[in-house]
Scaffold this motif. Structure first.
Motif, mmCIF file in Angstrom:
data_model
loop_
_atom_site.group_PDB
_atom_site.id
_atom_site.type_symbol
_atom_site.label_atom_id
_atom_site.label_comp_id
_atom_site.label_asym_id
_atom_site.label_seq_id
_atom_site.Cartn_x
_atom_site.Cartn_y
_atom_site.Cartn_z
ATOM 1 N N ARG A 155 0.850 -1.190 0.000
ATOM 2 C CA ARG A 155 0.000 0.000 0.000
ATOM 3 C C ARG A 155 0.882 1.236 0.000
ATOM 4 O O ARG A 155 1.744 1.383 0.841
ATOM 5 C CB ARG A 155 -0.909 0.014 1.219
ATOM 6 N N GLN A 156 0.663 2.100 -0.952
ATOM 7 C CA GLN A 156 1.377 3.363 -1.052
ATOM 8 C C GLN A 156 0.361 4.495 -0.999
ATOM 9 O O GLN A 156 -0.533 4.553 -1.841
ATOM 10 C CB GLN A 156 2.147 3.446 -2.376
ATOM 11 N N PRO A 157 0.490 5.395 -0.022
ATOM 12 C CA PRO A 157 -0.429 6.537 0.007
ATOM 13 C C PRO A 157 -0.297 7.354 -1.284
ATOM 14 O O PRO A 157 0.802 7.544 -1.793
ATOM 15 C CB PRO A 157 0.039 7.351 1.210
ATOM 16 N N THR A 158 -1.418 7.780 -1.805
ATOM 17 C CA THR A 158 -1.432 8.594 -3.015
ATOM 18 C C THR A 158 -1.504 10.067 -2.635
ATOM 19 O O THR A 158 -1.790 10.419 -1.484
ATOM 20 C CB THR A 158 -2.652 8.259 -3.881
ATOM 21 N N ALA A 159 -1.280 10.934 -3.617
ATOM 22 C CA ALA A 159 -1.421 12.368 -3.377
ATOM 23 C C ALA A 159 -2.843 12.680 -2.925
ATOM 24 O O ALA A 159 -3.053 13.456 -1.989
ATOM 25 C CB ALA A 159 -1.067 13.148 -4.641
ATOM 26 N N LEU A 160 -3.832 12.046 -3.557
ATOM 27 C CA LEU A 160 -5.223 12.250 -3.153
ATOM 28 C C LEU A 160 -5.416 11.843 -1.701
ATOM 29 O O LEU A 160 -6.026 12.575 -0.918
ATOM 30 C CB LEU A 160 -6.174 11.471 -4.055
ATOM 31 N N GLY A 161 -4.905 10.694 -1.333
ATOM 32 C CA GLY A 161 -5.038 10.227 0.042
ATOM 33 C C GLY A 161 -4.404 11.163 1.050
ATOM 34 O O GLY A 161 -4.974 11.436 2.118
ATOM 35 N N GLN A 162 -3.237 11.682 0.712
ATOM 36 C CA GLN A 162 -2.550 12.629 1.607
ATOM 37 C C GLN A 162 -3.372 13.902 1.776
ATOM 38 O O GLN A 162 -3.509 14.432 2.880
ATOM 39 C CB GLN A 162 -1.160 12.976 1.053
ATOM 40 N N VAL A 163 -3.912 14.409 0.666
ATOM 41 C CA VAL A 163 -4.722 15.634 0.707
ATOM 42 C C VAL A 163 -5.980 15.415 1.531
ATOM 43 O O VAL A 163 -6.343 16.252 2.371
ATOM 44 C CB VAL A 163 -5.079 16.100 -0.731
ATOM 45 N N VAL A 164 -6.653 14.298 1.316
ATOM 46 C CA VAL A 164 -7.885 14.009 2.055
ATOM 47 C C VAL A 164 -7.605 13.911 3.547
ATOM 48 O O VAL A 164 -8.304 14.517 4.360
ATOM 49 C CB VAL A 164 -8.560 12.723 1.532
ATOM 50 N N ARG A 199 -17.992 10.962 -9.800
ATOM 51 C CA ARG A 199 -19.086 11.333 -8.881
ATOM 52 C C ARG A 199 -18.633 11.269 -7.435
ATOM 53 O O ARG A 199 -18.959 12.141 -6.628
ATOM 54 C CB ARG A 199 -20.310 10.453 -9.097
ATOM 55 N N PHE A 200 -17.866 10.225 -7.105
ATOM 56 C CA PHE A 200 -17.348 10.108 -5.741
ATOM 57 C C PHE A 200 -16.439 11.288 -5.422
ATOM 58 O O PHE A 200 -16.538 11.885 -4.335
ATOM 59 C CB PHE A 200 -16.576 8.796 -5.565
ATOM 60 N N LEU A 201 -15.558 11.651 -6.339
ATOM 61 C CA LEU A 201 -14.636 12.758 -6.097
ATOM 62 C C LEU A 201 -15.373 14.082 -5.923
ATOM 63 O O LEU A 201 -14.971 14.915 -5.098
ATOM 64 C CB LEU A 201 -13.604 12.847 -7.218
ATOM 65 N N ALA A 202 -16.451 14.268 -6.650
ATOM 66 C CA ALA A 202 -17.263 15.482 -6.483
ATOM 67 C C ALA A 202 -17.898 15.512 -5.096
ATOM 68 O O ALA A 202 -17.904 16.557 -4.420
ATOM 69 C CB ALA A 202 -18.325 15.570 -7.570
ATOM 70 N N ARG A 213 -11.001 22.689 -6.824
ATOM 71 C CA ARG A 213 -10.060 22.938 -5.721
ATOM 72 C C ARG A 213 -9.394 21.633 -5.275
ATOM 73 O O ARG A 213 -8.189 21.601 -5.005
ATOM 74 C CB ARG A 213 -10.789 23.593 -4.544
ATOM 75 N N LEU A 214 -10.162 20.560 -5.182
ATOM 76 C CA LEU A 214 -9.590 19.265 -4.811
ATOM 77 C C LEU A 214 -8.526 18.853 -5.818
ATOM 78 O O LEU A 214 -7.420 18.443 -5.434
ATOM 79 C CB LEU A 214 -10.683 18.197 -4.721
ATOM 80 N N ASP A 215 -8.825 18.976 -7.091
ATOM 81 C CA ASP A 215 -7.858 18.629 -8.132
ATOM 82 C C ASP A 215 -6.587 19.468 -8.005
ATOM 83 O O ASP A 215 -5.473 18.956 -8.159
ATOM 84 C CB ASP A 215 -8.467 18.811 -9.522
ATOM 85 N N LYS A 216 -6.739 20.755 -7.709
ATOM 86 C CA LYS A 216 -5.593 21.652 -7.539
ATOM 87 C C LYS A 216 -4.729 21.205 -6.360
ATOM 88 O O LYS A 216 -3.501 21.150 -6.458
ATOM 89 C CB LYS A 216 -6.086 23.085 -7.316
ATOM 90 N N GLU A 253 -0.822 19.941 -6.463
ATOM 91 C CA GLU A 253 0.224 20.558 -5.634
ATOM 92 C C GLU A 253 0.908 19.527 -4.752
ATOM 93 O O GLU A 253 2.122 19.564 -4.566
ATOM 94 C CB GLU A 253 -0.367 21.684 -4.788
ATOM 95 N N GLU A 254 0.140 18.570 -4.219
ATOM 96 C CA GLU A 254 0.716 17.508 -3.404
ATOM 97 C C GLU A 254 1.652 16.640 -4.247
ATOM 98 O O GLU A 254 2.730 16.275 -3.788
ATOM 99 C CB GLU A 254 -0.387 16.643 -2.789
ATOM 100 N N ARG A 255 1.254 16.337 -5.448
ATOM 101 C CA ARG A 255 2.133 15.570 -6.338
ATOM 102 C C ARG A 255 3.430 16.316 -6.596
ATOM 103 O O ARG A 255 4.502 15.720 -6.652
ATOM 104 C CB ARG A 255 1.440 15.272 -7.668
ATOM 105 N N GLY A 256 3.340 17.637 -6.739
ATOM 106 C CA GLY A 256 4.537 18.457 -6.936
ATOM 107 C C GLY A 256 5.462 18.411 -5.748
ATOM 108 O O GLY A 256 6.692 18.363 -5.896
ATOM 109 N N ARG A 257 4.907 18.404 -4.547
ATOM 110 C CA ARG A 257 5.735 18.327 -3.331
ATOM 111 C C ARG A 257 6.436 16.973 -3.247
ATOM 112 O O ARG A 257 7.593 16.898 -2.857
ATOM 113 C CB ARG A 257 4.882 18.539 -2.090
ATOM 114 N N VAL A 258 5.733 15.922 -3.600
ATOM 115 C CA VAL A 258 6.297 14.573 -3.532
ATOM 116 C C VAL A 258 7.409 14.413 -4.552
ATOM 117 O O VAL A 258 8.424 13.767 -4.278
ATOM 118 C CB VAL A 258 5.188 13.512 -3.752
ATOM 119 N N ASP A 259 7.260 14.996 -5.725
ATOM 120 C CA ASP A 259 8.250 14.853 -6.794
ATOM 121 C C ASP A 259 9.520 15.667 -6.559
ATOM 122 O O ASP A 259 10.512 15.456 -7.225
ATOM 123 C CB ASP A 259 7.638 15.254 -8.153
ATOM 124 N N GLN A 260 9.478 16.611 -5.630
ATOM 125 C CA GLN A 260 10.652 17.459 -5.388
ATOM 126 C C GLN A 260 11.742 16.747 -4.655
ATOM 127 O O GLN A 260 11.654 15.887 -3.924
ATOM 128 C CB GLN A 260 10.251 18.711 -4.629
#
Length: 90
Positions: free
Chosen positions: A6-15, A61-64, A76-79, A83-90
């Motif tokens: 299991r690897q946390p995703t950017a979405l998971g971190q943001v949520v 629909r779930f993401l909305a 805003r969620l997508d943004k 941004e979280e993906r950008g932080r992880v890639d740095q």
């Protein structure tokens, strides 16, 4: 699924971060969205890589609904996820 990778995703971190900012539990977030609490836990912690779980990744629909429950628009969620993906890639 003992031993599943299991690897946390950017979405998971943001949520997880936003949910904690709001001071709500996974149970309450799940109730607001209309899903199972264990799905929120999977979302935040990372989905197992097993094929049987691939179909359970969030749809539009779930993401909305998730964005609304977090007090955000889908845009805003997508943004935040980008941004979280950008932080992880740095």
């Amino acid at each position: 699924m003992a031993g599943a990778d299991r690897q946390p995703t950017a979405l998971g971190q943001v949520v997880r971060r936003r949910r904690r900012e709001l001071g709500i539990t996974t149970h309450l977030l799940a109730e607001c969205i209309g899903c199972n609490r264990s799905y929120i836990s999977l979302l935040e912690g990372g989905f197992p890589t097993a094929k049987t779980h691939r179909e359970r990744r969030p749809g539009d629909r779930f993401l909305a609904r998730l964005a609304g429950a977090l007090g955000w628009t889908r845009k805003r969620l997508d943004k935040e996820v980008r941004e979280e993906r950008g932080r992880v890639d740095q």
